[in-house]
Every structure is written in structure tokens, then in C-alpha cells.
Design an enzyme around this catalytic site. Structure first.
Site, mmCIF file in Angstrom:
data_model
loop_
_atom_site.group_PDB
_atom_site.id
_atom_site.type_symbol
_atom_site.label_atom_id
_atom_site.label_comp_id
_atom_site.label_asym_id
_atom_site.label_seq_id
_atom_site.Cartn_x
_atom_site.Cartn_y
_atom_site.Cartn_z
ATOM 1 N N GLN A 1 -2.342 5.613 -6.838
ATOM 2 C CA GLN A 1 -1.215 6.495 -6.530
ATOM 3 C C GLN A 1 -1.679 7.872 -6.038
ATOM 4 O O GLN A 1 -0.940 8.859 -6.147
ATOM 5 C CB GLN A 1 -0.292 6.635 -7.742
ATOM 6 C CG GLN A 1 0.568 5.413 -7.986
ATOM 7 C CD GLN A 1 1.423 5.046 -6.756
ATOM 8 O OE1 GLN A 1 1.905 5.908 -6.039
ATOM 9 N NE2 GLN A 1 1.589 3.760 -6.525
ATOM 10 N N SER A 2 -2.867 7.945 -5.483
ATOM 11 C CA SER A 2 -3.395 9.228 -5.009
ATOM 12 C C SER A 2 -2.555 9.815 -3.883
ATOM 13 O O SER A 2 -2.369 9.184 -2.841
ATOM 14 C CB SER A 2 -4.832 9.010 -4.528
ATOM 15 O OG SER A 2 -5.282 10.133 -3.792
ATOM 16 N N ASN A 3 -2.093 11.042 -4.093
ATOM 17 C CA ASN A 3 -1.394 11.765 -3.023
ATOM 18 C C ASN A 3 -2.391 12.206 -1.955
ATOM 19 O O ASN A 3 -2.057 12.268 -0.774
ATOM 20 C CB ASN A 3 -0.676 12.981 -3.603
ATOM 21 C CG ASN A 3 0.366 12.590 -4.636
ATOM 22 O OD1 ASN A 3 1.293 11.853 -4.333
ATOM 23 N ND2 ASN A 3 0.197 13.061 -5.870
ATOM 24 N N ALA B 1 -5.046 10.516 -1.028
ATOM 25 C CA ALA B 1 -5.333 9.356 -0.171
ATOM 26 C C ALA B 1 -4.202 9.162 0.839
ATOM 27 O O ALA B 1 -4.442 8.953 2.033
ATOM 28 C CB ALA B 1 -5.509 8.107 -1.036
#
Ligand SMILES: *Cc1c(COP(=O)(O)O)cnc(C)c1O
Length: 326
Positions: free
Chosen positions: A73-75, A77
């Protein structure tokens, strides 16, 4: 400025939050929000400021493919994939774990797919410890004739942190008398840049549990961008909002998300901005932030993460109140 590219229009706005201030027992003019969730790329968020520098560095190095790492859930990325799309570069994202079951990928992954990112699922590993797997991906890409450039976890290199030196300077022009700037502390580059721009005393970081040594990481990065020694002990960091861990829903965080949403119509996420707001609430309670002191909450974005957090989704939908006719 050499190396830097532009990915959004600046400055981001600042707005007062008088109803939230009242709910916390502060004066109406005490509490402000800086809207670093409002940006022109990929849904916005703090990672855009860092990417203006890190992607600029990649282009200077002649890269045609961006590679980065993070939690699924990396913003960071997601926004790297958006920057890649905007600039016509390929993007490869290295995530821990394995590919989600068909139909179960949510939140940021939805956008990663739309932005055309390719994904490597690296199996058992902490998000902050994926650098080795990412290096392997770069070796493979070079073998195929590509020119990859690796952007570190959260974009938090000394180069990336320069984006928040600028963000801090921008904020100082908008609200020169801010006594407290409250920000979520993930990979550390955002707080580091703010400390370089505004000083150790004014920045309150709220640790989100993404790294094991938050003070040391922020001090190193801040020292590197400010070109002076920054002592970890001089930093203001709260560690009381991690709860059972980075990926979990901490009860005071959900409460703070509800308060901000119900008083100001501001949506926060359970991983970063909700923790930062819970830290602000706790600081008001324990006297770290007092009435009459101007306080700025830095909204760092991250809304897609709310929709990728099963527990936060369930609890929020369960709170929908039926309308009953009298
Ligand atoms: C990454 C992130 C942060 C933390 O920023 P760092 O520079 O990694 O410390 C805060 N909020 C959101 C929404 C983020 O995505």
C-alpha cells in the site's frame, strides 16, 4: 536548480481548521492544515515533492526505468508509477509478500495498475529491507538493455529530502509564526527536510512504525541536507501512535480520523496521517501543544491507503448511521 523537475503546481494551500481546534479545546485560529494532499500528479501526497528531486536525479543519470520499493500500500510506489507515466519512463515496484488473490488487490494497487507499473513480489521481507531484491531487479533490467534507476524506500535519500526543505520554506512564507508543524514520520525524509528548513524545535514527528530507528534516520537525513550536525535527541518525535504495528489500526488513530472528518471534512488514512493527527491530539492533551500556539498539521496525502486497509474500511462502513424517521 540542477536535477529538479516539476511534477505539480506550487505552493499547496494552507487552511484554518477552526472547528477541529474547538473540538480539541484550542482557539479557533490556533490550528491550520497544509494541504500537501492536493497536488496535480497521481492523487497527490508528500512523495511528489521528493520525486521532483529523485526522478530529476534519475533523468540526469540517463535512466529509462524507475525502480522502487515499499509496502504493497505504498503511496510512494504509487506516485513513482505516476511520475514514470507522466515522463514516459518504465516503473518496476518491488513489494514484500506475494501477489494478491485475484479480485483482492485494493487501494494503491488499483492505481499502480492504472499507471502501468510492473510489480515484483519479493516474498518474506520488511518493506524497509527490500533494497537487496531491488538491486537484483536492476541487474536483471540492465541485462535486458534497460537503464534502471533505484529510488530508495519512501524516496528518503538526502536528494529526496530536499523536496521538504522546499516544503518547509514554502510553509514558513505562508505561516511564519508556526510554533508546531505536526507530520507523520515514515521513512523519515519529510520530517528531515522540515527540520532542515524550520529547525528541530518546531517540527513534531509522529512515528508510524515503518522503521526501527526513527530518530537516527531523521537526524542523518536532516544533517545531510542541512549540512550541519543534527542530534537525534534534539528531535521531537512521538512514538505513542504505533499501537500493535505499522499495518494495524490503532484505536486512537481511528478516533482522530473520525474527529477530523466530522469537524472539517478532511479525510485521513489509518497508516500515516491518522497517526499524525492522533499524535497532535495527544500532544494537546499532555501539554506539548498549548492554546495560543499556532500549530500546522501537514496533510501528507495517502487517501488510497484507507481503501487498502481492510480493518479501517470495515470499521468506517460499520459507523454509517441509519436515518430513522421520527
Ligand atoms: C510516506 C508517507 C508519510 C511519511 O513520509 P516519510 O518521508 O516517509 O517519513 C506520511 N504520510 C503519507 C501519506 C505517506 O505516504
Amino acid at each position: 536548480m540542477p536535477g529538479k523537475i516539476t511534477l505539480s503546481a506550487w505552493p499547496t494551500p494552507v487552511e484554518p481548521m477552526p472547528r477541529l481546534a474547538a473540538a480539541l479545546g484550542l482557539d479557533a485560529d490556533d490550528l491550520w492544515i497544509k494541504r500537501d494532499d492536493l497536488m496535480g500528479l497521481g492523487g497527490g501526497g508528500n512523495k511528489v515533492r521528493k520525486l521532483e528531486w529523485t526522478v530529476g536525479e534519475a533523468l540526469e543519470a540517463g535512466a529509462d526505468t524507475l525502480v522502487t520499493v515499499g509496502a504493497a500500500q505504498s503511496n510512494h510506489a504509487r506516485l513513482t508509477a505516476a511520475a514514470g507515466a507522466r515522463l514516459g519512463l518504465g516503473t518496476v515496484l518491488v513489494f514484500p509478500g506475494k501477489e494478491p488473490e485475484a479480485g483482492s488487490g485494493t487501494g494503491n494497487l488499483v492505481l499502480d495498475g492504472l499507471f502501468g507499473a510492473r510489480v515484483v513480489w519479493a516474498g518474506d521481507a520488511e518493506p524497509a529491507e527490500l533494497a537487496g531484491a531491488a538491486e537484483d531487479v536492476c541487474v536483471q533490467l540492465r541485462r535486458e538493455g534497460a537503464r534502471p534507476h533505484l529510488i530508495p524506500f519512501g524516496g528518503s535519500s538526502a536528494t529526496g529530502a530536499r523536496g521538504y526543505v522546499e516544503g518547509g520554506e514554502e510553509l514558513r512564507t505562508q505561516l511564519p509564526d508556526a510554533a508546531h508543524v505536526v507530520v507523520a514520520l515514515g521513512s523519515g525524509g519529510t520530517m528531515a527536510g522540515l527540520v532542515a528548513a524550520l529547525g528541530e524545535e518546531r517540527v513534531l514527528g509522529v512515528h508510524c512504525g515503518a522503521v526501527t530507528e526513527p530518530a537516527a534516520i531523521v537526524a542523518d537525513l536532516a544533517g545531510a541536507v542541512a549540512r550541519r550536525a543534527v542530534a537525534p535527541e534534539a528531535l521531537r518525535i512521538r512514538t505513542d501512535q504505533v499501537g500493535a504495528g505499522y499495518a494495524t489500526l490503532h484505536e486512537p488513530v481511528l478516533e482522530a480520523m473520525r474527529t477530523a472528518a466530522a469537524t472539517e471534512g478532511i479525510a485521513l488514512d489509518p497508516t500515516y496521517t491518522g497517526r499524525a493527527m492522533a499524535g497532535l491530539v495527544a500532544a494537546v492533551r499532555d501539554g506539548g501543544i498549548r492554546r495560543g500556539e499556532r500549530t500546522v498539521f501537514l496533510h501528507t496525502g495517502g487517501l488510497p491507503g484507507l481503501f487498502g486497509h481492510a480493518e479501517a474500511v470495515r470499521r468506517s462502513v460499520a459507523a454509517l448511521r441509519p436515518y430513522e424517521r421520527s
